[in-house]
Design an enzyme around this catalytic site. Structure first.
Site, PDB file in Angstrom:
ATOM      1  N   ASP A  38       0.799  -1.148  -0.060  1.00  0.00           N
ATOM      2  CA  ASP A  38      -0.125   0.191  -0.031  1.00  0.00           C
ATOM      3  C   ASP A  38       0.859   1.215  -0.111  1.00  0.00           C
ATOM      4  O   ASP A  38       1.846   1.226   0.605  1.00  0.00           O
ATOM      5  CB  ASP A  38      -1.018  -0.146   1.236  1.00  0.00           C
ATOM      6  CG  ASP A  38      -0.264  -0.139   2.376  1.00  0.00           C
ATOM      7  OD1 ASP A  38      -0.200   0.757   2.995  1.00  0.00           O
ATOM      8  OD2 ASP A  38      -0.256  -1.332   3.007  1.00  0.00           O
ATOM      9  N   GLU A  81      -7.705   5.388  12.224  1.00  0.00           N
ATOM     10  CA  GLU A  81      -6.972   5.005  13.408  1.00  0.00           C
ATOM     11  C   GLU A  81      -6.346   6.151  14.267  1.00  0.00           C
ATOM     12  O   GLU A  81      -5.803   5.730  15.065  1.00  0.00           O
ATOM     13  CB  GLU A  81      -5.679   4.397  12.599  1.00  0.00           C
ATOM     14  CG  GLU A  81      -4.895   5.064  11.737  1.00  0.00           C
ATOM     15  CD  GLU A  81      -3.805   4.400  10.912  1.00  0.00           C
ATOM     16  OE1 GLU A  81      -2.712   4.049  11.593  1.00  0.00           O
ATOM     17  OE2 GLU A  81      -3.941   4.141   9.686  1.00  0.00           O
TER      18      GLU A  81
END
Length: 405
Positions: free
Chosen positions: A41, A130
């Site tokens: 990613d 997050e």
């Protein structure tokens, strides 16, 4: 015979002790299917990527960051998407959520879908939420649900939830786990650990310091299963931009902070911070106080298209030192011929590679940082940061190392 009995008794006792003192839920979770695809990613932090070399190295799936918050588009998003598709990689897209309310989550979801409209991803759209500040568990789940649900409705695509194992276990609800699969981050282990209500994963991010031909520096490495793939591939529709485009985050005041310094850090103004937080006297703030920061167009950010608004007394050298770049890089990026001539209110583009900032998900450690200080600064815990980044010794971090926040 007595020796045999003793050995048998000792074995039974050991087994009983193991059962009694075993940590609940410590068992690893399994992949959702036997087929696994090597993946990565990426975002602007990886700079210019040679996706043909990435594909030749055996990578099959790439997740690309498209956007952050309510108004920041990753500077390399379009380029990364086009090149990855041309190289024949399976492409997924993700958004870094900074919302602090359900309404803001829906706004950010619309911004995400609008940003990626016209693309044709192969993998589930991903929510990366997050950094929670002082939100309660109930608020976090409500915001996450609102974001994912809105993305699914506006895009017509399935969604995956990205989370480290600790947060999956301690924060995310069984209701979300029942509706959306997990892309889990857990470093330094043979298999992802207990992730709460999820019994399997469709993605596993197993390191943040991977190395892949075609990419200079570290990159997140992943494994994905068939469950990450969309059931059908079609072009993402454009829902239009949300009415208000603001990027917001929370900042916890540290000893020695001033509102002026915080405004400088985020590329905003003292008046803006004072108004949003109801500060009657902007000179009176205290360590531990949480301030709401509103930054037009995505704030200062350190990568790609991050910007900084020059304040009175600034010099290019000061700004370069602060963002971990060079005077020559700043000058070249902004077309500055006279290095001594900048003025208050001037907006500078910060070249990639500077220090991390709240809201972008990464932080580059500088000399004097401790994990404890960073945990306080970003409103999290030392154990969370250690688990997220695979840090075995929380007392041992290095200047120049980039960690996830």
């Amino acid at each position: 015979m007595k020796k045999i009995v003793k050995k048998w008794a000792a074995g039974v006792l050991a087994a009983l002790l193991t059962m009694i003192f075993a940590v609940p839920g410590a068992a690893a979770i399994s992949p959702s299917s036997p087929n696994q695809y090597p993946g990565i990613d990426v975002s602007s932090y990886q700079g210019d990527i040679d996706f043909a070399a990435v594909r030749a190295a055996g990578i099959q799936v790439v997740y690309i960051r498209s956007s952050v918050g309510s108004g920041f588009v990753d500077a390399t998003f379009a380029q990364n998407y086009q090149r990855a598709k041309a190289a024949g990689l399976q492409v997924g897209l993700y958004h870094y959520v900074t919302a602090r309310s359900e309404a803001e989550a829906r706004q950010q979801a619309q911004f995400f879908v609008s940003t990626i409209s016209g693309t044709q991803p192969d993998c589930r759209l991903a929510m990366d939420f997050e950094s929670f500040g002082d939100l309660s568990v109930a608020q976090i789940n409500a915001i996450g649900q609102a974001f994912i649900q809105t993305v699914a409705e506006l895009s017509g695509k399935e969604v995956v939830l990205y989370s480290n194992a600790y947060t999956a276990r301690t924060v995310w609800s069984p209701q979300l786990a029942a509706s959306y699969p997990l892309w889990v981050a857990h470093y330094g282990v043979d298999a992802p650990g207990d992730s709460g209500a999820w019994q399997s994963w469709v993605g596993w991010q197993y390191t943040s310091t991977g190395s892949v031909p075609g990419i200079g520096g570290n990159v997140d490495r992943d494994r994905f299963t068939d469950g990450i793939l969309l059931s059908g591939s079609s072009i993402i529709p454009d829902p239009g931009l949300p009415e208000e485009v603001h990027d917001t985050c929370d900042y916890t005041v540290q000893p020695g902070d001033t509102v002026w310094g915080i405004a400088r850090y985020f590329g905003t103004t003292v008046d803006c911070i004072a108004e949003i937080n109801g500060l009657q006297d902007p000179s009176l703030i205290y360590p531990g106080q949480v301030l709401r920061i509103l930054c037009e167009g995505g704030g200062t950010g350190s990568g790609g298209s991050g910007t900084y608004t020059v304040q009175a007394g600034d010099t290019l050298w000061d700004i370069a030192q602060y963002y971990g770049t060079t005077v020559s890089a700043l000058a070249a990026t902004n077309g500055i011929e006279d290095l001594s001539l900048i003025f208050p209110g001037q907006v500078l583009i910060i070249p990639g590679g500077g220090t991390g900032s709240i809201g972008n998900g990464y932080y580059t450690i500088v000399w004097g940082d401790t994990l404890w200080d960073l945990a306080r600064r970003f409103g999290t815990t030392v154990s969370y940061l250690a688990e997220l980044n695979g840090i075995q010794d929380p007392n041992l971090i290095y200047a120049g190392e980039t960690i996830r926040i």
